[in-house]
Design a protein around this motif. Structure first.
Motif, short mmCIF file in Angstrom:
data_model
loop_
_atom_site.label_atom_id
_atom_site.label_comp_id
_atom_site.label_asym_id
_atom_site.label_seq_id
_atom_site.Cartn_x
_atom_site.Cartn_y
_atom_site.Cartn_z
N ARG A 162 0.83 -1.20 0.00
CA ARG A 162 0.00 0.00 0.00
C ARG A 162 0.87 1.26 0.00
NH1 ARG A 162 -5.18 0.13 1.75
NH2 ARG A 162 -4.72 1.74 3.29
N ARG A 170 1.95 1.75 -3.63
CA ARG A 170 0.83 2.20 -4.47
C ARG A 170 0.41 3.63 -4.14
NH1 ARG A 170 -3.40 -1.80 -2.95
NH2 ARG A 170 -4.74 -0.58 -4.36
N ALA A 196 0.58 6.94 -6.54
CA ALA A 196 -0.64 7.72 -6.79
C ALA A 196 -0.44 9.18 -6.41
CB ALA A 196 -1.82 7.11 -6.03
N GLU A 201 -0.63 12.22 -9.09
CA GLU A 201 -1.66 13.26 -8.99
C GLU A 201 -1.04 14.65 -8.97
OE1 GLU A 201 -4.90 13.31 -9.02
OE2 GLU A 201 -5.34 11.16 -9.05
N ARG A 247 -9.66 10.54 -5.56
CA ARG A 247 -9.17 9.56 -6.53
C ARG A 247 -8.20 8.58 -5.89
NH1 ARG A 247 -9.35 14.15 -10.07
NH2 ARG A 247 -7.18 14.65 -9.58
N ILE A 248 -7.29 9.10 -5.04
CA ILE A 248 -6.33 8.22 -4.37
C ILE A 248 -7.04 7.25 -3.43
CG2 ILE A 248 -4.40 8.16 -2.75
CD1 ILE A 248 -3.49 10.83 -3.95
N ASP A 249 -8.01 7.74 -2.68
CA ASP A 249 -8.71 6.89 -1.71
C ASP A 249 -9.57 5.83 -2.39
OD1 ASP A 249 -7.52 8.14 0.38
OD2 ASP A 249 -9.23 9.38 0.93
N ARG A 250 -10.06 6.12 -3.57
CA ARG A 250 -10.80 5.08 -4.30
C ARG A 250 -9.86 3.96 -4.75
NH1 ARG A 250 -13.67 9.65 -6.01
NH2 ARG A 250 -12.38 9.94 -7.88
N GLU A 251 -8.63 4.31 -5.04
CA GLU A 251 -7.65 3.32 -5.47
C GLU A 251 -7.04 2.57 -4.29
OE1 GLU A 251 -3.36 3.11 -7.85
OE2 GLU A 251 -4.58 4.93 -7.93
N ILE A 252 -6.77 3.29 -3.21
CA ILE A 252 -6.16 2.69 -2.01
C ILE A 252 -7.00 3.11 -0.80
CG2 ILE A 252 -4.05 2.39 -0.65
CD1 ILE A 252 -3.46 4.15 -3.79
#
Length: 216
Positions: free
Chosen positions: A29, A32, A36, A40, A93-98
Motif C-alpha cells: 500500500r 501504491r 498515486a 496526482e 481519486r487516491i482513496d478510491r484506489e487505495i
C-alpha cells in the motif's frame, strides 16, 4: 528514469514547508499510495501550473507503513487557495484506489536553523526526521535551538546538511537531516525518498517545468 534528488529545504523562495504523514500500513500500500500521490501532483502541476508550488517530495518510512510528504510553497495563502479548489478531488481519486489511508494532519513549518557539518555528504536518498510534538511555543523554540547547537557540536556520523524547523503556530519542532549511515539521534525515524514533483517554475533544485522524478 533519473534518480530523484533530496529537496533543498533552505531555498530562499520557500515561504512555507508543509509536512504530513499518511498511514498506509503495508509496503504494498505504501508503494501504491506513493505512486498515486506523485502522479496526482505531477498532473495537477502540469495542468494548472500553480506558480507558488515549488516542490513536493514523497518519502517512504523504512518500516513500510508510512509515507512522509514534504511540500514547499512560496506562502501558506497560495497553498490554501490551491488545495481548497483541488485537494478533495485529488484525495478522492487516491482513496478510491487505495482505501483506508489515514492522514493525521498537515503541519506548516518555518525554517529556524540550518547546520552544515564539516564533512557533510548529501549523496543519499535517506533522511531522518525527529519531532518535538505539542510543546508550548517557548519550549519548541528552545528545542530547535538546542537541537541545532547539539548537531553543530557533535554531528552524528554520516549526517548531511540538517534543517531544524518550528511550526507556524510555534507549538512543534522538527529536525530533518540526510544520512548516509545509521545513527543514534534520539526519537528519529528513517525515511527513503520515493520521488519528487517540481513546480512549474522548477527553481534552483527542480528537474524542469513540472518535472517529476521517481525511483519507482
Amino acid at each position: 528514469m533519473t534518480t530523484p534528488q533530496l529537496p533543498d529545504l533552505a531555498r530562499p523562495d520557500a515561504g512555507t514547508t508543509l509536512i504530513s504523514e499518511w498511514m498506509v500500513d503495508t509496503p504494498d500500500r505504501q508503494d501504491r499510495a506513493g505512486r498515486a500521490l506523485l502522479g496526482e501532483w505531477s498532473e495537477l502541476s502540469a495542468r494548472f501550473r500553480p506558480e507558488a508550488f515549488l516542490r513536493l517530495s514523497c518519502f517512504a518510512g523504512v518500516d513500510g507503513r508510512v509515507l512522509l510528504c514534504v511540500a514547499q510553497w512560496t506562502s501558506d495563502d497560495a497553498h490554501l487557495a490551491f488545495v481548497r479548489e483541488h485537494r478533495a478531488e485529488m484525495v478522492g481519486r487516491i482513496d478510491r484506489e487505495i482505501p483506508g489511508i489515514r492522514r493525521p494532519g498537515l503541519v506548516r513549518y518555518r525554517l529556524a536553523h540550518t547546520v552544515v557539518p564539516d564533512d557533510a555528504c548529501d549523496d543519499t536518498t535517506d533522511v531522518i526526521v525527529a519531532r518535538a510534538e505539542s510543546e508550548p511555543a517557548s519550549d519548541a523554540a528552545r528545542w530547535a535551538e538546542a537541537t541545532a547547537d547539539r548537531l553543530r557540536t557533535t554531528p552524528p556520523p554520516g549526517m548531511g546538511v540538517a534543517h531544524v524547523f518550528v511550526s507556524a503556530d510555534r507549538a512543534r519542532g522538527l529536525l530533518y537531516a540526510p544520512v548516509t549511515e545509521a545513527n543514534d539521534v534520539a526519537g528519529a525515524r528513517l525515511y527513503r525518498l520515493l520521488g519528487t514533483v517540481a513546480g512549474p517554475s522548477a527553481g534552483v533544485d527542480g528537474a524542469g517545468p513540472s518535472g517529476a522524478e521517481s525511483v519507482f
